[in-house]
Design a protein around this motif. Structure first.
Motif, mmCIF file in Angstrom:
data_model
loop_
_atom_site.group_PDB
_atom_site.id
_atom_site.type_symbol
_atom_site.label_atom_id
_atom_site.label_comp_id
_atom_site.label_asym_id
_atom_site.label_seq_id
_atom_site.Cartn_x
_atom_site.Cartn_y
_atom_site.Cartn_z
ATOM 1 N N GLU A 31 17.089 -3.115 -5.550
ATOM 2 C CA GLU A 31 17.587 -1.939 -4.861
ATOM 3 C C GLU A 31 16.879 -0.682 -5.377
ATOM 4 O O GLU A 31 16.708 -0.498 -6.582
ATOM 5 N N GLY A 32 16.473 0.159 -4.464
ATOM 6 C CA GLY A 32 15.798 1.391 -4.840
ATOM 7 C C GLY A 32 14.314 1.247 -5.092
ATOM 8 O O GLY A 32 13.638 2.227 -5.428
ATOM 9 N N SER A 33 13.776 0.046 -4.942
ATOM 10 C CA SER A 33 12.368 -0.183 -5.281
ATOM 11 C C SER A 33 11.399 0.389 -4.249
ATOM 12 O O SER A 33 10.213 0.567 -4.526
ATOM 13 N N ALA A 34 11.897 0.708 -3.052
ATOM 14 C CA ALA A 34 11.010 1.296 -2.036
ATOM 15 C C ALA A 34 10.467 2.634 -2.529
ATOM 16 O O ALA A 34 9.294 2.963 -2.326
ATOM 17 N N GLU A 35 11.324 3.391 -3.198
ATOM 18 C CA GLU A 35 10.899 4.690 -3.725
ATOM 19 C C GLU A 35 9.800 4.524 -4.768
ATOM 20 O O GLU A 35 8.857 5.317 -4.842
ATOM 21 N N LYS A 36 9.919 3.456 -5.584
ATOM 22 C CA LYS A 36 8.904 3.198 -6.610
ATOM 23 C C LYS A 36 7.549 2.916 -5.966
ATOM 24 O O LYS A 36 6.507 3.357 -6.464
ATOM 25 N N VAL A 37 7.576 2.184 -4.854
ATOM 26 C CA VAL A 37 6.314 1.871 -4.175
ATOM 27 C C VAL A 37 5.685 3.142 -3.615
ATOM 28 O O VAL A 37 4.472 3.369 -3.759
ATOM 29 N N MET A 38 6.506 3.973 -3.009
ATOM 30 C CA MET A 38 5.965 5.177 -2.380
ATOM 31 C C MET A 38 5.351 6.134 -3.395
ATOM 32 O O MET A 38 4.422 6.880 -3.075
ATOM 33 N N LYS A 39 5.842 6.094 -4.633
ATOM 34 C CA LYS A 39 5.260 6.927 -5.677
ATOM 35 C C LYS A 39 3.841 6.485 -6.018
ATOM 36 O O LYS A 39 3.057 7.268 -6.558
ATOM 37 N N GLU A 40 3.538 5.223 -5.712
ATOM 38 C CA GLU A 40 2.209 4.694 -5.982
ATOM 39 C C GLU A 40 1.267 4.896 -4.796
ATOM 40 O O GLU A 40 0.093 4.528 -4.861
ATOM 41 N N CYS A 41 1.812 5.451 -3.702
ATOM 42 C CA CYS A 41 1.009 5.656 -2.497
ATOM 43 C C CYS A 41 0.645 7.142 -2.352
ATOM 44 O O CYS A 41 1.452 8.028 -2.664
ATOM 45 N N GLU A 42 -0.525 7.410 -1.862
ATOM 46 C CA GLU A 42 -0.956 8.776 -1.585
ATOM 47 C C GLU A 42 -0.878 9.014 -0.084
ATOM 48 O O GLU A 42 -1.549 8.330 0.700
ATOM 49 N N ASP A 43 0.027 9.927 0.303
ATOM 50 C CA ASP A 43 0.272 10.194 1.732
ATOM 51 C C ASP A 43 0.730 8.927 2.453
ATOM 52 O O ASP A 43 0.376 8.696 3.620
ATOM 53 N N GLY A 44 1.495 8.082 1.726
ATOM 54 C CA GLY A 44 2.035 6.874 2.342
ATOM 55 C C GLY A 44 1.044 5.751 2.498
ATOM 56 O O GLY A 44 1.341 4.743 3.151
ATOM 57 N N ILE A 45 -0.139 5.899 1.906
ATOM 58 C CA ILE A 45 -1.178 4.868 2.058
ATOM 59 C C ILE A 45 -1.237 3.996 0.798
ATOM 60 O O ILE A 45 -1.402 4.507 -0.309
ATOM 61 N N LEU A 46 -1.067 2.693 0.995
ATOM 62 C CA LEU A 46 -1.193 1.729 -0.104
ATOM 63 C C LEU A 46 -2.597 1.143 -0.080
ATOM 64 O O LEU A 46 -2.998 0.525 0.907
ATOM 65 N N LYS A 47 -3.326 1.371 -1.135
ATOM 66 C CA LYS A 47 -4.698 0.860 -1.208
ATOM 67 C C LYS A 47 -4.677 -0.597 -1.676
ATOM 68 O O LYS A 47 -4.024 -0.942 -2.668
ATOM 69 N N LEU A 48 -5.416 -1.418 -0.955
ATOM 70 C CA LEU A 48 -5.489 -2.842 -1.259
ATOM 71 C C LEU A 48 -6.881 -3.175 -1.780
ATOM 72 O O LEU A 48 -7.766 -2.315 -1.839
ATOM 73 N N LYS A 49 -7.102 -4.420 -2.128
ATOM 74 C CA LYS A 49 -8.422 -4.822 -2.610
ATOM 75 C C LYS A 49 -9.444 -4.810 -1.477
ATOM 76 O O LYS A 49 -9.072 -4.834 -0.294
ATOM 77 N N ASP A 50 -10.694 -4.794 -1.868
ATOM 78 C CA ASP A 50 -11.811 -4.804 -0.930
ATOM 79 C C ASP A 50 -11.801 -3.586 -0.002
ATOM 80 O O ASP A 50 -12.268 -3.652 1.149
ATOM 81 N N GLY A 51 -11.209 -2.482 -0.486
ATOM 82 C CA GLY A 51 -11.245 -1.257 0.299
ATOM 83 C C GLY A 51 -10.247 -1.204 1.436
ATOM 84 O O GLY A 51 -10.222 -0.233 2.215
ATOM 85 N N GLN A 52 -9.410 -2.202 1.596
ATOM 86 C CA GLN A 52 -8.425 -2.192 2.670
ATOM 87 C C GLN A 52 -7.255 -1.287 2.292
ATOM 88 O O GLN A 52 -6.983 -1.035 1.112
ATOM 89 N N GLU A 53 -6.514 -0.856 3.298
ATOM 90 C CA GLU A 53 -5.332 -0.042 3.035
ATOM 91 C C GLU A 53 -4.376 -0.146 4.217
ATOM 92 O O GLU A 53 -4.783 -0.452 5.343
ATOM 93 N N VAL A 54 -3.099 0.077 3.935
ATOM 94 C CA VAL A 54 -2.073 0.083 4.983
ATOM 95 C C VAL A 54 -1.204 1.316 4.777
ATOM 96 O O VAL A 54 -1.118 1.868 3.671
ATOM 97 N N THR A 55 -0.535 1.727 5.838
ATOM 98 C CA THR A 55 0.384 2.854 5.756
ATOM 99 C C THR A 55 1.812 2.326 5.644
ATOM 100 O O THR A 55 2.211 1.443 6.416
#
Length: 415
Positions: free
Chosen positions: A320-344
């Motif tokens: 519970e509450g872990s969504a906020e933790k993920v968003m803190k690791e995202c810049e402008d809601g973008i999660l950077k993945l390996k090989d240069g990929q990213e998702v919003t």
């Protein structure tokens, strides 16, 4: 197998060492592996051990009586074949091919003199052959005998792992009275392809009473080390419980977050503030890539509702509450993945999250209901057997002077 008569199965050249299951077979039996005798020239045999005549005679007698004894002879392929040739008689010349005996003496006359008075081994009239006394037939091998031996066998641990030999063990246990057999326990170091002593032995006493008397002694030491000792059957049970505990721990580790999430769905609903909406997904993205990235951030993923090629997806997190933790690791809601990929990513909140979680909870319960239908069972045997896990052949310990050749073992972890 090293024993009280001072020998090992490898000493007989023809017998690979006795292996005692690393955890030991749960029934406590030793597993004998028979091989082909290795022919040795005189140059291969160690020089005679320098001993005073009385001590040397004692060791020679003990050694040969072991070769023809109740424990070695039934499992010693080479010697069994020899005793069939001539009414049980075996030439002293043949006996001297056994390296442990040859290390004590290479003179047949010395052997004959050492065996005078032996009740188990007879000497031929021309003093060139020996055999087991026909008046002392070998005991019948049976399950009852195996269990009887187990009840008078003791596990002892605390000997030095380096430099400890079978002779050290035999000499040490002599002070506690007669013993039928002493087995040194080894494990195979696969990196160096060598056998290493575990620091523990199995000792077979002549009777349960004799074994109990040894166990009743307090503070039995080897040097300054107090030895751990117990009946072998107790040791087997202890190892069995340890294996069960290890399996339970492994099962707990294997339990998927989704399964635990289902339990929470029953108890108090799915965790809040733990759901993410995923958009702007690159072509070819697979859910494993997203999960790997999130778990690399220390976030436990319960479920990803997404299939390759979808334009959007949803991620349910475990805490519970872990969504906020993920968003803190995202810049402008973008999660950077390996090989240069990213998702919003966007966290679901309020009524939007409530609707999604209610739908997820129904899906979980539907899956559980289908799984628990009468007559529905798992296919394929599941974990543990098909992949060689819990049903794998047991590891064996070696005793005496181990030979790697022809011995099939598996790595042993523990004691």
């Amino acid at each position: 197998m090293a024993n009280v008569n001072g020998s090992t199965n490898t000493d007989s050249q023809n017998n690979e060492e006795t292996k005692v299951n690393e955890e030991v077979n749960e029934n406590g039996s030793d597993t004998n592996k028979e091989g082909t005798p290795a022919k040795e020239s005189a140059a291969d045999v160690k020089a005679e051990v320098i001993l005073n005549p009385e001590l040397r005679a004692k060791k020679i007698k003990r050694q040969i009586e072991y070769y023809f004894g109740d424990f070695n002879l039934p499992s010693d392929k080479f010697l069994r074949e020899e005793v069939k040739q001539k009414d049980g008689w075996v030439a002293l010349e043949t006996m001297l091919k056994f390296k442990r005996l040859a290390s004590l003496t290479q003179d047949p006359a010395v052997i004959v003199e050492a065996l005078l008075g032996s009740e188990l081994v007879q000497i031929s009239e021309d003093k060139t052959e020996v055999r087991r006394n026909p008046d002392k037939p070998l005991p019948e091998e049976s399950e009852a005998r195996r269990k009887e031996i187990l009840k008078r066998t003791v596990y002892v641990k605390g000997f030095p792992e380096e430099g400890f030999t079978i002779d050290n063990a035999l000499d040490y246990f002599e002070e506690f009275g007669p013993t039928d057999d002493v087995v040194l326990r080894f494990w195979q170091d696969k990196a160096t392809k060598t056998w290493k002593f575990k620091g523990s032995v199995f000792v077979k006493f002549p009777s349960r009473e004799a074994a109990s008397a040894f166990l009743a002694r307090e503070d039995v030491k080897y040097g300054d080390e107090v030895l751990i000792k117990m009946f072998q059957e107790e040791y087997i049970e202890q190892k069995r419980k340890e294996r069960l505990e290890q399996k339970e721990q492994k099962m707990l580790k294997r339990k998927r977050p989704e399964s635990e999430m289902e339990d929470k769905a029953d108890e108090k609903g799915l965790p809040k503030n733990a759901t993410l909406h995923m958009t702007k997904i690159p072509e070819g993205l697979v859910r494993e890539t997203v999960k790997e990235q999130l778990e690399g951030l220390g976030i436990s993923v319960a479920f990803i509702d997404y299939n390759k090629g979808d334009s959007e997806g949803w991620i349910r997190l475990f805490e519970e509450g872990s969504a906020e933790k993920v968003m803190k690791e995202c810049e402008d809601g973008i999660l950077k993945l390996k090989d240069g990929q990213e998702v919003t990513l966007k966290p679901l909140e309020g009524e939007e999250e409530e609707k999604f979680l209610e739908s997820a909870r129904k899906s979980i319960l539907d899956r559980r209901s289908k799984h628990n239908k009468p007559g529905r069972g798992r296919r394929g045997g599941g974990r543990g057997r098909g992949r060689g896990g819990w049903g794998r052949g047991r590891r064996h310990d070696s005793s005496g002077e181990p030979q790697a050749k022809g011995v099939k073992t598996t790595f042993d972890d523990d004691d």
